[in-house]
Design a protein around this motif. Sequence first.
Motif, PDB file in Angstrom:
ATOM      1  N   LYS A 144      85.726  10.342  12.263  1.00 54.24           N
ATOM      2  CA  LYS A 144      86.038  10.163  10.832  1.00 54.24           C
ATOM      3  C   LYS A 144      87.343   9.855  10.639  1.00 54.24           C
ATOM      4  N   ARG A 145      88.319   9.950  11.378  1.00 54.72           N
ATOM      5  CA  ARG A 145      89.773   9.990  11.486  1.00 54.72           C
ATOM      6  C   ARG A 145      89.733   8.232  11.768  1.00 54.72           C
ATOM      7  N   SER A 146      89.230   7.881  12.763  1.00 48.47           N
ATOM      8  CA  SER A 146      89.247   6.358  13.371  1.00 48.47           C
ATOM      9  C   SER A 146      88.737   5.700  12.390  1.00 48.47           C
ATOM     10  N   ILE A 147      87.547   5.964  11.449  1.00 46.04           N
ATOM     11  CA  ILE A 147      87.075   5.000  10.616  1.00 46.04           C
ATOM     12  C   ILE A 147      88.169   4.952   9.602  1.00 46.04           C
ATOM     13  N   PHE A 148      88.662   6.036   9.049  1.00 47.07           N
ATOM     14  CA  PHE A 148      89.679   5.966   8.010  1.00 47.07           C
ATOM     15  C   PHE A 148      90.703   4.880   8.294  1.00 47.07           C
ATOM     16  N   GLU A 149      91.560   5.014   9.412  1.00 51.50           N
ATOM     17  CA  GLU A 149      92.407   4.339   9.874  1.00 51.50           C
ATOM     18  C   GLU A 149      92.022   2.826  10.058  1.00 51.50           C
ATOM     19  N   LEU A 150      90.765   2.558  10.611  1.00 47.89           N
ATOM     20  CA  LEU A 150      90.334   1.183  10.807  1.00 47.89           C
ATOM     21  C   LEU A 150      90.173   0.362   9.615  1.00 47.89           C
ATOM     22  N   LYS A 151      89.520   1.237   8.519  1.00 46.49           N
ATOM     23  CA  LYS A 151      89.112   0.455   7.434  1.00 46.49           C
ATOM     24  C   LYS A 151      90.607  -0.044   6.655  1.00 46.49           C
ATOM     25  N   ILE A 156      89.128  -3.494   5.578  1.00 45.42           N
ATOM     26  CA  ILE A 156      87.646  -3.608   5.666  1.00 45.42           C
ATOM     27  C   ILE A 156      87.180  -2.927   4.514  1.00 45.42           C
ATOM     28  N   LYS A 157      86.619  -3.461   3.644  1.00 46.39           N
ATOM     29  CA  LYS A 157      85.798  -3.004   2.581  1.00 46.39           C
ATOM     30  C   LYS A 157      84.340  -2.623   2.670  1.00 46.39           C
ATOM     31  N   GLY A 158      83.729  -1.794   2.178  1.00 46.75           N
ATOM     32  CA  GLY A 158      82.469  -1.615   2.174  1.00 46.75           C
ATOM     33  C   GLY A 158      81.761  -0.779   3.082  1.00 46.75           C
ATOM     34  N   LYS A 159      80.446  -0.465   3.169  1.00 49.84           N
ATOM     35  CA  LYS A 159      79.971   0.722   3.902  1.00 49.84           C
ATOM     36  C   LYS A 159      79.999   0.371   5.453  1.00 49.84           C
ATOM     37  N   VAL A 160      80.164   1.706   6.081  1.00 46.80           N
ATOM     38  CA  VAL A 160      80.035   2.006   7.507  1.00 46.80           C
ATOM     39  C   VAL A 160      78.860   2.228   8.135  1.00 46.80           C
ATOM     40  N   LEU A 161      78.365   1.676   9.261  1.00 46.51           N
ATOM     41  CA  LEU A 161      76.925   2.168   9.918  1.00 46.51           C
ATOM     42  C   LEU A 161      77.595   2.895  11.067  1.00 46.51           C
ATOM     43  N   SER A 214      79.728  -3.139   6.396  1.00 50.05           N
ATOM     44  CA  SER A 214      81.026  -4.102   6.942  1.00 50.05           C
ATOM     45  C   SER A 214      81.408  -3.876   8.133  1.00 50.05           C
ATOM     46  N   MET A 215      81.092  -2.671   8.687  1.00 48.18           N
ATOM     47  CA  MET A 215      81.709  -2.453   9.991  1.00 48.18           C
ATOM     48  C   MET A 215      80.660  -1.590  10.747  1.00 48.18           C
ATOM     49  N   LEU A 216      80.575  -1.659  12.249  1.00 48.34           N
ATOM     50  CA  LEU A 216      79.951  -0.635  13.064  1.00 48.34           C
ATOM     51  C   LEU A 216      81.039   0.142  13.735  1.00 48.34           C
ATOM     52  N   MET A 217      80.465   1.659  13.861  1.00 50.46           N
ATOM     53  CA  MET A 217      80.902   2.270  14.578  1.00 50.46           C
ATOM     54  C   MET A 217      80.233   2.998  15.818  1.00 50.46           C
ATOM     55  N   ILE A 218      80.384   2.619  17.019  1.00 50.58           N
ATOM     56  CA  ILE A 218      79.428   2.752  18.090  1.00 50.58           C
ATOM     57  C   ILE A 218      79.948   3.979  18.935  1.00 50.58           C
ATOM     58  N   ALA A 219      79.082   5.091  19.294  1.00 53.36           N
ATOM     59  CA  ALA A 219      79.557   6.316  20.245  1.00 53.36           C
ATOM     60  C   ALA A 219      78.216   6.809  20.825  1.00 53.36           C
ATOM     61  N   GLY A 220      78.635   7.295  21.885  1.00 51.87           N
ATOM     62  CA  GLY A 220      77.560   7.999  22.913  1.00 51.87           C
ATOM     63  C   GLY A 220      76.463   7.057  23.292  1.00 51.87           C
ATOM     64  N   ASN A 221      76.936   5.937  23.578  1.00 47.57           N
ATOM     65  CA  ASN A 221      75.746   5.079  24.058  1.00 47.57           C
ATOM     66  C   ASN A 221      75.633   4.819  25.577  1.00 47.57           C
ATOM     67  N   GLN A 222      76.239   5.782  26.323  1.00 41.18           N
ATOM     68  CA  GLN A 222      76.161   5.721  27.704  1.00 41.18           C
ATOM     69  C   GLN A 222      74.845   6.429  28.330  1.00 41.18           C
ATOM     70  N   SER A 242      78.334  -7.215  21.003  1.00 35.48           N
ATOM     71  CA  SER A 242      79.575  -8.509  20.792  1.00 35.48           C
ATOM     72  C   SER A 242      79.099  -9.580  20.275  1.00 35.48           C
ATOM     73  N   SER A 243      77.823  -9.960  20.970  1.00 28.23           N
ATOM     74  CA  SER A 243      77.269 -11.425  21.201  1.00 28.23           C
ATOM     75  C   SER A 243      76.568 -11.490  19.649  1.00 28.23           C
ATOM     76  N   ASN A 244      75.845 -10.330  19.133  1.00 26.05           N
ATOM     77  CA  ASN A 244      74.899 -10.199  18.207  1.00 26.05           C
ATOM     78  C   ASN A 244      75.314  -9.633  16.909  1.00 26.05           C
ATOM     79  N   SER A 245      76.110  -8.805  16.825  1.00 22.59           N
ATOM     80  CA  SER A 245      76.324  -8.079  15.651  1.00 22.59           C
ATOM     81  C   SER A 245      76.880  -9.108  14.320  1.00 22.59           C
ATOM     82  N   PRO A 246      76.561  -8.862  13.287  1.00 21.08           N
ATOM     83  CA  PRO A 246      76.706  -9.892  12.254  1.00 21.08           C
ATOM     84  C   PRO A 246      78.022  -9.103  11.629  1.00 21.08           C
ATOM     85  N   ILE A 247      78.564  -7.930  11.815  1.00 23.30           N
ATOM     86  CA  ILE A 247      79.877  -7.295  11.383  1.00 23.30           C
ATOM     87  C   ILE A 247      80.691  -6.618  12.528  1.00 23.30           C
ATOM     88  N   PRO A 248      81.823  -6.669  12.333  1.00 19.43           N
ATOM     89  CA  PRO A 248      82.850  -6.101  13.529  1.00 19.43           C
ATOM     90  C   PRO A 248      82.184  -4.670  14.018  1.00 19.43           C
TER      91      PRO A 248
END
Length: 329
Positions: A144-151, A156-161, A214-222, A242-248
Amino acid sequence: MFSKKRKTIILFFYLLLLSHLFAKEKILIIHSYNPDISWVQDQTSGIKSILSNKYEYYEFYMNTKQIPKNKFKEKADEALQYYKRIKPNLVITTDDNALKLVGQQISKNTPLVFGGVNGHIRNDYPWILKNLKVTGVLERPLIKRSIFELKKGFNIKGKVLILLGVSPTAKAFYDDEMKENGEFKNMIESDIFISGNFEEWKKVILSSKEKGYSMLMIAGNQAMHDSNKKHINANYISQWISSNSPIPPFTIHSDQIGKNLLIGGTIINGVSMGKDTGRVAKYMLNQKSHTNNRIQINRQIEFKFSNTELEKWKLANTSSFRNQITLID
């Protein structure tokens, strides 16, 4: 006068006594994951930097990011057999699976220190509350804190996935930060997608921009798998995103940040986690009796970004982040 044979026997037992007196205490580190993960390497480095070469180290890797769950018990049995053979003075478990799979059995006879654990002690490890020989360091992913600070930092405006795998890290985030997320929802419009199937992730990622994110947050994909339940390497996943995402795409995993990988995000420093774990282990080894072993939380975080990926996504820092920033490549 002693005979030559008797002198030899006396010398043998004298040397045996000396070797016993000066023998190093043994520490067994049981890792949840495999040795080529930088988080594992960093924790180990941190632990040993605190405890130094005063001890004799043994390590066992459970590899639970890659083996199927139906093999976990078999791997746990291997770890316990190794523990019985080594007979260590203290055991350190790194991350949740090692603690979950072998911790309770080991702690019946040997002091146990854990590090990098995301689970809740009361809910996930209630046996620890009754055992004074067990303590350690918790890890709390501050997504949560990371998303606040990154936006804010990148405007970065808009919704986060938020994409979560099926892992202790993902569960801890959901339990800690999202079950009671009224404040978060009011300030940041976001949705969570949870799945251990990478094919499902692909579909969600590819449609993310058209659905207003408007942005992706990736976690726990190992511990992700394909439709055939075959494990997929986390860096391959990051490369695809990195190659296929339409948003950062941002992340909390340090070893998935870099050129042709993910942009960056809030990172819990693995060496720092290892050092905290090592300090707790040192305290346990020096105790005459085990009392008042308070569990700690590692709170040292930093921001880590890939210069290459920042340029690719045309992201420039528009404000000061509150924590240290590390730039790579």
